[in-house]
Design a protein around this motif. Structure first.
Motif, PDB file in Angstrom:
ATOM      1  N   LYS A  78      34.532  35.032  41.164  1.00 37.10           N
ATOM      2  CA  LYS A  78      35.539  35.621  41.927  1.00 37.10           C
ATOM      3  C   LYS A  78      35.168  36.829  42.517  1.00 37.10           C
ATOM      4  CE  LYS A  78      39.234  34.733  38.657  1.00 37.10           C
ATOM      5  NZ  LYS A  78      40.339  35.384  37.620  1.00 37.10           N
ATOM      6  N   ASP A  79      34.288  37.483  41.851  1.00 38.41           N
ATOM      7  CA  ASP A  79      33.536  38.635  42.420  1.00 38.41           C
ATOM      8  C   ASP A  79      32.738  38.452  43.659  1.00 38.41           C
ATOM      9  OD1 ASP A  79      34.710  40.636  40.588  1.00 38.41           O
ATOM     10  OD2 ASP A  79      32.803  40.525  39.293  1.00 38.41           O
ATOM     11  N   ASP A  80      32.169  37.172  43.675  1.00 38.35           N
ATOM     12  CA  ASP A  80      31.191  37.072  44.723  1.00 38.35           C
ATOM     13  C   ASP A  80      32.285  36.640  46.099  1.00 38.35           C
ATOM     14  OD1 ASP A  80      28.751  37.172  43.419  1.00 38.35           O
ATOM     15  OD2 ASP A  80      28.744  34.855  43.054  1.00 38.35           O
ATOM     16  N   TYR A  81      33.259  36.025  45.827  1.00 34.41           N
ATOM     17  CA  TYR A  81      34.261  35.810  46.783  1.00 34.41           C
ATOM     18  C   TYR A  81      34.880  36.909  47.339  1.00 34.41           C
ATOM     19  CZ  TYR A  81      34.046  30.783  46.342  1.00 34.41           C
ATOM     20  OH  TYR A  81      33.437  29.462  46.332  1.00 34.41           O
ATOM     21  N   LYS A  82      35.350  37.997  46.363  1.00 34.38           N
ATOM     22  CA  LYS A  82      35.893  39.179  46.727  1.00 34.38           C
ATOM     23  C   LYS A  82      34.828  40.024  47.673  1.00 34.38           C
ATOM     24  CE  LYS A  82      38.623  40.104  42.852  1.00 34.38           C
ATOM     25  NZ  LYS A  82      39.025  40.840  41.608  1.00 34.38           N
ATOM     26  N   ILE A 128      45.575  40.109  58.601  1.00 34.31           N
ATOM     27  CA  ILE A 128      45.779  38.463  58.399  1.00 34.31           C
ATOM     28  C   ILE A 128      44.478  37.746  58.059  1.00 34.31           C
ATOM     29  CG2 ILE A 128      46.560  36.540  59.812  1.00 34.31           C
ATOM     30  CD1 ILE A 128      48.293  38.382  61.285  1.00 34.31           C
ATOM     31  N   PHE A 129      43.597  37.866  58.647  1.00 33.21           N
ATOM     32  CA  PHE A 129      42.414  37.009  58.165  1.00 33.21           C
ATOM     33  C   PHE A 129      41.968  37.306  56.633  1.00 33.21           C
ATOM     34  CE2 PHE A 129      40.195  34.577  61.706  1.00 33.21           C
ATOM     35  CZ  PHE A 129      41.255  34.657  62.570  1.00 33.21           C
ATOM     36  N   TYR A 130      41.758  39.021  56.511  1.00 38.39           N
ATOM     37  CA  TYR A 130      41.544  39.084  55.095  1.00 38.39           C
ATOM     38  C   TYR A 130      42.144  38.754  54.097  1.00 38.39           C
ATOM     39  CZ  TYR A 130      40.424  41.995  51.098  1.00 38.39           C
ATOM     40  OH  TYR A 130      40.284  42.554  49.855  1.00 38.39           O
ATOM     41  N   HIS A 131      43.464  38.917  54.299  1.00 40.72           N
ATOM     42  CA  HIS A 131      44.580  38.317  53.250  1.00 40.72           C
ATOM     43  C   HIS A 131      44.668  36.845  53.011  1.00 40.72           C
ATOM     44  CE1 HIS A 131      45.586  42.125  51.482  1.00 40.72           C
ATOM     45  NE2 HIS A 131      45.614  42.613  52.810  1.00 40.72           N
ATOM     46  N   ALA A 132      44.557  36.210  54.102  1.00 46.34           N
ATOM     47  CA  ALA A 132      44.569  34.823  54.038  1.00 46.34           C
ATOM     48  C   ALA A 132      43.452  34.199  53.401  1.00 46.34           C
ATOM     49  CB  ALA A 132      44.588  34.174  55.483  1.00 46.34           C
ATOM     50  N   CYS A 133      42.288  34.719  53.678  1.00 45.72           N
ATOM     51  CA  CYS A 133      41.069  34.354  52.777  1.00 45.72           C
ATOM     52  C   CYS A 133      40.854  34.683  51.525  1.00 45.72           C
ATOM     53  CB  CYS A 133      39.477  34.926  53.525  1.00 45.72           C
ATOM     54  SG  CYS A 133      39.082  34.404  55.153  1.00 45.72           S
ATOM     55  N   ASN A 134      41.333  35.953  51.100  1.00 47.47           N
ATOM     56  CA  ASN A 134      41.527  36.366  49.550  1.00 47.47           C
ATOM     57  C   ASN A 134      42.418  35.646  48.852  1.00 47.47           C
ATOM     58  OD1 ASN A 134      42.821  38.725  47.930  1.00 47.47           O
ATOM     59  ND2 ASN A 134      40.624  38.726  47.965  1.00 47.47           N
ATOM     60  N   THR A 135      43.751  35.383  49.429  1.00 41.22           N
ATOM     61  CA  THR A 135      44.772  34.304  48.807  1.00 41.22           C
ATOM     62  C   THR A 135      44.140  33.083  48.446  1.00 41.22           C
ATOM     63  OG1 THR A 135      46.429  35.567  49.753  1.00 41.22           O
ATOM     64  CG2 THR A 135      47.021  33.691  48.928  1.00 41.22           C
ATOM     65  N   PHE A 136      43.368  32.402  49.436  1.00 43.41           N
ATOM     66  CA  PHE A 136      42.812  31.192  49.339  1.00 43.41           C
ATOM     67  C   PHE A 136      41.721  31.294  48.306  1.00 43.41           C
ATOM     68  CE2 PHE A 136      39.237  28.313  50.249  1.00 43.41           C
ATOM     69  CZ  PHE A 136      39.952  26.802  50.005  1.00 43.41           C
ATOM     70  N   HIS A 137      40.941  32.157  48.208  1.00 47.44           N
ATOM     71  CA  HIS A 137      39.981  32.460  47.099  1.00 47.44           C
ATOM     72  C   HIS A 137      40.332  32.746  45.836  1.00 47.44           C
ATOM     73  CE1 HIS A 137      36.996  33.158  50.752  1.00 47.44           C
ATOM     74  NE2 HIS A 137      36.958  31.759  50.339  1.00 47.44           N
ATOM     75  N   VAL A 138      41.532  33.470  45.540  1.00 46.83           N
ATOM     76  CA  VAL A 138      42.003  33.653  44.422  1.00 46.83           C
ATOM     77  C   VAL A 138      42.727  32.217  43.926  1.00 46.83           C
ATOM     78  CG1 VAL A 138      44.125  34.565  43.289  1.00 46.83           C
ATOM     79  CG2 VAL A 138      42.780  36.022  44.670  1.00 46.83           C
ATOM     80  N   VAL A 139      43.203  31.538  44.561  1.00 50.58           N
ATOM     81  CA  VAL A 139      43.949  30.087  44.021  1.00 50.58           C
ATOM     82  C   VAL A 139      42.451  29.158  43.945  1.00 50.58           C
ATOM     83  CG1 VAL A 139      45.076  28.175  44.874  1.00 50.58           C
ATOM     84  CG2 VAL A 139      45.996  30.456  45.586  1.00 50.58           C
ATOM     85  N   LYS A 140      41.711  29.167  44.694  1.00 55.62           N
ATOM     86  CA  LYS A 140      40.654  28.370  44.424  1.00 55.62           C
ATOM     87  C   LYS A 140      39.775  28.831  43.410  1.00 55.62           C
ATOM     88  CE  LYS A 140      35.913  27.097  46.768  1.00 55.62           C
ATOM     89  NZ  LYS A 140      35.371  27.179  47.929  1.00 55.62           N
ATOM     90  N   CYS A 141      39.713  29.965  42.904  1.00 50.91           N
ATOM     91  CA  CYS A 141      38.959  30.353  41.594  1.00 50.91           C
ATOM     92  C   CYS A 141      39.863  29.941  40.501  1.00 50.91           C
ATOM     93  CB  CYS A 141      38.852  31.919  41.667  1.00 50.91           C
ATOM     94  SG  CYS A 141      37.367  32.300  42.849  1.00 50.91           S
ATOM     95  N   PHE A 142      41.254  30.208  40.540  1.00 49.54           N
ATOM     96  CA  PHE A 142      42.043  30.000  39.638  1.00 49.54           C
ATOM     97  C   PHE A 142      41.860  28.322  39.206  1.00 49.54           C
ATOM     98  CE2 PHE A 142      46.122  28.285  38.206  1.00 49.54           C
ATOM     99  CZ  PHE A 142      46.246  28.865  37.103  1.00 49.54           C
ATOM    100  N   LEU A 143      41.733  27.659  40.344  1.00 53.97           N
ATOM    101  CA  LEU A 143      41.844  26.161  40.094  1.00 53.97           C
ATOM    102  C   LEU A 143      40.515  25.552  39.696  1.00 53.97           C
ATOM    103  CD1 LEU A 143      43.901  25.042  43.167  1.00 53.97           C
ATOM    104  CD2 LEU A 143      44.680  24.827  41.086  1.00 53.97           C
ATOM    105  N   LYS A 144      39.475  26.133  39.900  1.00 55.92           N
ATOM    106  CA  LYS A 144      38.134  25.868  39.602  1.00 55.92           C
ATOM    107  C   LYS A 144      37.633  26.459  38.220  1.00 55.92           C
ATOM    108  CE  LYS A 144      35.788  24.512  43.498  1.00 55.92           C
ATOM    109  NZ  LYS A 144      34.593  24.280  44.282  1.00 55.92           N
ATOM    110  N   GLY A 145      38.700  27.484  37.696  1.00 52.28           N
ATOM    111  CA  GLY A 145      38.461  28.107  36.388  1.00 52.28           C
ATOM    112  C   GLY A 145      37.275  29.100  36.605  1.00 52.28           C
ATOM    113  N   LEU A 146      37.053  29.822  37.747  1.00 51.18           N
ATOM    114  CA  LEU A 146      35.684  30.487  38.004  1.00 51.18           C
ATOM    115  C   LEU A 146      36.405  31.990  37.680  1.00 51.18           C
ATOM    116  CD1 LEU A 146      34.764  29.737  41.640  1.00 51.18           C
ATOM    117  CD2 LEU A 146      33.611  29.345  39.670  1.00 51.18           C
ATOM    118  N   LYS A 147      35.217  32.891  36.904  1.00 49.31           N
ATOM    119  CA  LYS A 147      35.529  34.130  36.282  1.00 49.31           C
ATOM    120  C   LYS A 147      34.799  35.315  37.273  1.00 49.31           C
ATOM    121  CE  LYS A 147      36.244  32.409  31.983  1.00 49.31           C
ATOM    122  NZ  LYS A 147      36.913  32.877  30.719  1.00 49.31           N
TER     123      LYS A 147
END
Length: 119
Positions: free
Chosen positions: A74-78, A100-119
């Protein structure tokens, strides 16, 4: 921030043809020659408003794609998202577009990390 130098690679991708040095958010890295990217990963429905290859933010997109490809947490994506935000600001993108770009990417990465179980 310097602009990235690319050439077309296939239908919707670009290849970096000259090492691209980036120094943002206290991070220094080089996007290597030969790195392949699709530019900004904007859903096709929004291409008329935010084309994925627009030079205004293309260099920021390449740096972001490179960091996301190397991300394992998660930290790498942040950090990648923060680099995108700072790069867009340095390239002169509007605050609204950067938001718009920052929050779209950030929201996508939060969901991606949640679904993949990344910490």
């Amino acid at each position: 921030m310097h602009r990235v130098v690319v050439k077309p690679f296939g239908k919707d991708r670009f290849e970096v043809v000259k090492e691209f040095e980036v120094s943002l958010c206290g991070l220094n890295f080089i996007v290597p020659k030969g790195f392949i990217s699709d530019g900004a990963s904007v859903p096709r429905i929004f291409w008329s408003i935010y084309p994925p290859y627009k030079s205004e933010y293309f260099s920021a997109s390449i740096a972001h794609d490179y960091l996301c490809q190397k991300a394992y947490s998660k930290d790498d994506y942040k950090l990648a998202d923060k680099v995108l935000k700072e790069a867009m600001s340095e390239l002169g993108c509007s605050k609204v577009k950067t938001f718009i770009f920052y929050h779209a990417c950030n929201t996508f990465h939060v969901v991606k990390c949640f679904l993949k179980g990344l910490k």
